[in-house]
Motif scaffolding. Structure first.
Motif, PDB file in Angstrom:
ATOM      1  N   ASN A 117       4.255 -15.849 -13.079  1.00 14.11           N
ATOM      2  CA  ASN A 117       5.040 -16.938 -12.505  1.00 14.11           C
ATOM      3  C   ASN A 117       5.953 -16.499 -11.372  1.00 14.11           C
ATOM      4  N   LEU A 118       6.462 -15.272 -11.465  1.00 12.27           N
ATOM      5  CA  LEU A 118       7.472 -14.790 -10.533  1.00 12.27           C
ATOM      6  C   LEU A 118       7.074 -13.412 -10.021  1.00 12.27           C
ATOM      7  N   LEU A 119       7.259 -13.195  -8.739  1.00  9.93           N
ATOM      8  CA  LEU A 119       6.929 -11.902  -8.133  1.00  9.93           C
ATOM      9  C   LEU A 119       8.069 -11.459  -7.227  1.00  9.93           C
ATOM     10  N   VAL A 120       8.500 -10.214  -7.417  1.00  7.69           N
ATOM     11  CA  VAL A 120       9.479  -9.605  -6.516  1.00  7.69           C
ATOM     12  C   VAL A 120       8.859  -8.345  -5.934  1.00  7.69           C
ATOM     13  N   VAL A 170       9.646 -13.414  -4.005  1.00  6.17           N
ATOM     14  CA  VAL A 170      10.734 -12.919  -3.149  1.00  6.17           C
ATOM     15  C   VAL A 170      10.356 -11.536  -2.653  1.00  6.17           C
ATOM     16  N   ASN A 171      10.402 -11.355  -1.358  1.00  7.85           N
ATOM     17  CA  ASN A 171      10.140 -10.061  -0.730  1.00  7.85           C
ATOM     18  C   ASN A 171      11.470  -9.426  -0.322  1.00  7.85           C
ATOM     19  N   ILE A 172      11.673  -8.183  -0.759  1.00  7.22           N
ATOM     20  CA  ILE A 172      12.887  -7.460  -0.388  1.00  7.22           C
ATOM     21  C   ILE A 172      12.637  -6.746   0.928  1.00  7.22           C
ATOM     22  N   THR A 173      13.491  -7.014   1.901  1.00  5.72           N
ATOM     23  CA  THR A 173      13.374  -6.344   3.195  1.00  5.72           C
ATOM     24  C   THR A 173      14.678  -5.596   3.457  1.00  5.72           C
ATOM     25  N   ILE A 174      14.709  -4.834   4.509  1.00 10.58           N
ATOM     26  CA  ILE A 174      15.957  -4.207   4.937  1.00 10.58           C
ATOM     27  C   ILE A 174      16.028  -4.316   6.446  1.00 10.58           C
ATOM     28  N   VAL A 209       3.647 -22.872  -4.134  1.00 14.37           N
ATOM     29  CA  VAL A 209       4.133 -21.501  -4.102  1.00 14.37           C
ATOM     30  C   VAL A 209       5.240 -21.406  -3.062  1.00 14.37           C
ATOM     31  N   ARG A 210       6.420 -20.988  -3.494  1.00 10.11           N
ATOM     32  CA  ARG A 210       7.522 -20.730  -2.574  1.00 10.11           C
ATOM     33  C   ARG A 210       7.617 -19.227  -2.357  1.00 10.11           C
ATOM     34  N   ILE A 211       7.913 -18.835  -1.126  1.00  6.65           N
ATOM     35  CA  ILE A 211       8.033 -17.408  -0.813  1.00  6.65           C
ATOM     36  C   ILE A 211       9.176 -17.205   0.169  1.00  6.65           C
ATOM     37  N   ASN A 212      10.111 -16.353  -0.210  1.00  2.48           N
ATOM     38  CA  ASN A 212      11.317 -16.103   0.580  1.00  2.48           C
ATOM     39  C   ASN A 212      11.589 -14.609   0.670  1.00  2.48           C
ATOM     40  N   CYS A 213      12.573 -14.266   1.466  1.00  2.00           N
ATOM     41  CA  CYS A 213      12.998 -12.868   1.606  1.00  2.00           C
ATOM     42  C   CYS A 213      14.481 -12.729   1.277  1.00  2.00           C
ATOM     43  N   VAL A 214      14.829 -11.600   0.725  1.00  2.00           N
ATOM     44  CA  VAL A 214      16.222 -11.182   0.630  1.00  2.00           C
ATOM     45  C   VAL A 214      16.352  -9.902   1.440  1.00  2.00           C
ATOM     46  N   ARG A 215      17.295  -9.927   2.385  1.00  2.00           N
ATOM     47  CA  ARG A 215      17.505  -8.773   3.261  1.00  2.00           C
ATOM     48  C   ARG A 215      18.831  -8.104   2.896  1.00  2.00           C
ATOM     49  N   ALA A 251      23.680  -3.215  -6.221  1.00  2.00           N
ATOM     50  CA  ALA A 251      22.336  -3.723  -6.503  1.00  2.00           C
ATOM     51  C   ALA A 251      22.399  -5.083  -7.189  1.00  2.00           C
ATOM     52  N   GLU A 252      23.426  -5.316  -8.008  1.00  2.00           N
ATOM     53  CA  GLU A 252      23.545  -6.599  -8.694  1.00  2.00           C
ATOM     54  C   GLU A 252      23.819  -7.747  -7.721  1.00  2.00           C
ATOM     55  N   GLU A 253      24.483  -7.443  -6.606  1.00  2.00           N
ATOM     56  CA  GLU A 253      24.723  -8.481  -5.608  1.00  2.00           C
ATOM     57  C   GLU A 253      23.419  -8.907  -4.936  1.00  2.00           C
ATOM     58  N   VAL A 254      22.497  -7.982  -4.787  1.00  2.00           N
ATOM     59  CA  VAL A 254      21.165  -8.321  -4.279  1.00  2.00           C
ATOM     60  C   VAL A 254      20.395  -9.105  -5.330  1.00  2.00           C
ATOM     61  N   SER A 255      20.473  -8.651  -6.564  1.00  2.00           N
ATOM     62  CA  SER A 255      19.739  -9.300  -7.646  1.00  2.00           C
ATOM     63  C   SER A 255      20.125 -10.765  -7.810  1.00  2.00           C
ATOM     64  N   SER A 256      21.403 -11.076  -7.681  1.00  2.00           N
ATOM     65  CA  SER A 256      21.846 -12.464  -7.826  1.00  2.00           C
ATOM     66  C   SER A 256      21.173 -13.383  -6.812  1.00  2.00           C
ATOM     67  N   ALA A 257      21.030 -12.901  -5.584  1.00  2.00           N
ATOM     68  CA  ALA A 257      20.352 -13.701  -4.554  1.00  2.00           C
ATOM     69  C   ALA A 257      18.882 -13.884  -4.891  1.00  2.00           C
ATOM     70  N   VAL A 258      18.267 -12.827  -5.397  1.00  2.00           N
ATOM     71  CA  VAL A 258      16.848 -12.904  -5.776  1.00  2.00           C
ATOM     72  C   VAL A 258      16.653 -13.921  -6.892  1.00  2.00           C
ATOM     73  N   VAL A 259      17.499 -13.857  -7.913  1.00  2.00           N
ATOM     74  CA  VAL A 259      17.377 -14.771  -9.044  1.00  2.00           C
ATOM     75  C   VAL A 259      17.507 -16.220  -8.591  1.00  2.00           C
TER      76      VAL A 259
END
Length: 308
Positions: A117-120, A170-174, A209-215, A251-259
């Motif tokens: 259901n969910l992919l990171v 959610v795709n993690i980018t930098i 399907v929704r797909i977003n990024c967290v940078r 890392a938890e601040e990134v995780s909150s956005a992902v969730v």
């Protein structure tokens, strides 16, 4: 490690031992993802570990996978001992540069747990080096991992499950919109991921399907900075003073956005890039030492006041 590096490390320290012993708690309700199956690549350490931990705390069954299966097994054991309503399980050893590994991983998840259901997409890699010194092999390795690997995981998740059942990615980018001197190869590949995400969100929306990024900005994790050695210390010395937040992120601040992006609360959000960087996107990264001299020829008349 320099004094600045030590101070930042102590203030921002975030490893599996710390998470396991501190009184951390997600700000989301604890049954948010009950019954959901999630995959977090690179979930054995760093940002991926924080994301997997939070998803498990919210009721999800979280599959973590990387090349180092032993690290994933240790992470799973640490989190599962906390008694969350969800759990972390370990997938087969997976190199996201291998198409066969990725296909087998997704097949394993669907066969074993019946859904995805969910992919990171968190796995990735880079090294600090001036662009003029990067070899073709080094550049290709980073692009193949960060860009092609992310695409292949997205494709397999979509083709094997999400096309027919929907899902959230959610795709993690930098990177920094002003560039990433010293890690150009990584910034270029991650920018590719963001543009790829903008394309996929339109192609896959009819499948729900929704797909977003967290940078993320500069996030301190023990597992991340220890890989850079003295270059990591130099990086810390140069970067912290330039950040509007005057600190690194957790890392938890990134995780909150992902969730949030994975949740139904973001059901009208797709193709977006959420920056978690303490305002770092709005400043130039001072990683390049520039001598006190004119670096570009002058065309026209330049006032002496315009010179340093």
């Amino acid at each position: 490690m320099t004094s600045v590096g030590k101070d930042v490390a102590m203030a921002s320290r975030n490893d599996s031992t710390t998470i396991a012993t501190m009184s951390w708690r997600s700000c989301f309700r604890n049954d948010l993802f009950r019954g959901k199956i999630a995959l977090v690549t690179g979930g054995g350490s760093g940002i991926g570990f924080a994301i997997a931990t939070e998803l498990a705390s919210l009721g999800a069954t979280v599959v973590i996978a990387s090349r180092k299966k032993a690290k994933c097994e240790s992470a799973a054991q640490t989190v599962n001992a906390l008694g969350y309503s969800g759990r972390i399980v370990v997938g087969p050893s997976t190199n996201i540069r291998s198409e066969d590994d990725i296909r087998n991983l997704v097949e394993h998840i669907i066969k074993t747990y019946g859904a995805l259901n969910l992919l990171v997409n968190n796995s990735g890699g880079q090294f600090i080096q001036e662009s003029a010194e990067i070899s073709r092999k080094g550049f290709s390795a980073v692009v193949e991992t960060n860009l092609r690997g992310t695409f292949l995981v997205c494709r397999e998740a979509y083709n094997q499950y999400m096309r027919d059942h929907g899902g959230s990615i959610v795709n993690i980018t930098i990177g920094n919109r002003n560039g990433m001197p010293g890690m150009m190869h990584s910034a270029a590949s991650r920018a590719g991921v963001e543009n790829m995400t903008a394309s996929l969100c339109q192609e896959w929306i009819e499948s729900r399907v929704r797909i977003n990024c967290v940078r993320p900005g500069i996030i301190f994790t023990e597992s991340g900075f220890e890989n850079y050695g003295p270059a990591g210390d130099y990086f810390l010395e140069k970067i912290v003073k330039s950040l509007p937040a005057r600190r690194l992120g957790s890392a938890e601040e990134v995780s909150s956005a992902v969730v949030w992006l994975l949740s139904e609360g973001a059901s009208y959000v797709t193709g977006s890039v959420v920056c978690v960087d303490g305002g770092g996107s709005f400043v130039a990264l001072p990683l390049v030492d520039i001598e006190d001299a004119a670096n570009l020829p002058v065309y026209g008349n330049l006032s002496p006041k315009a010179k340093l």
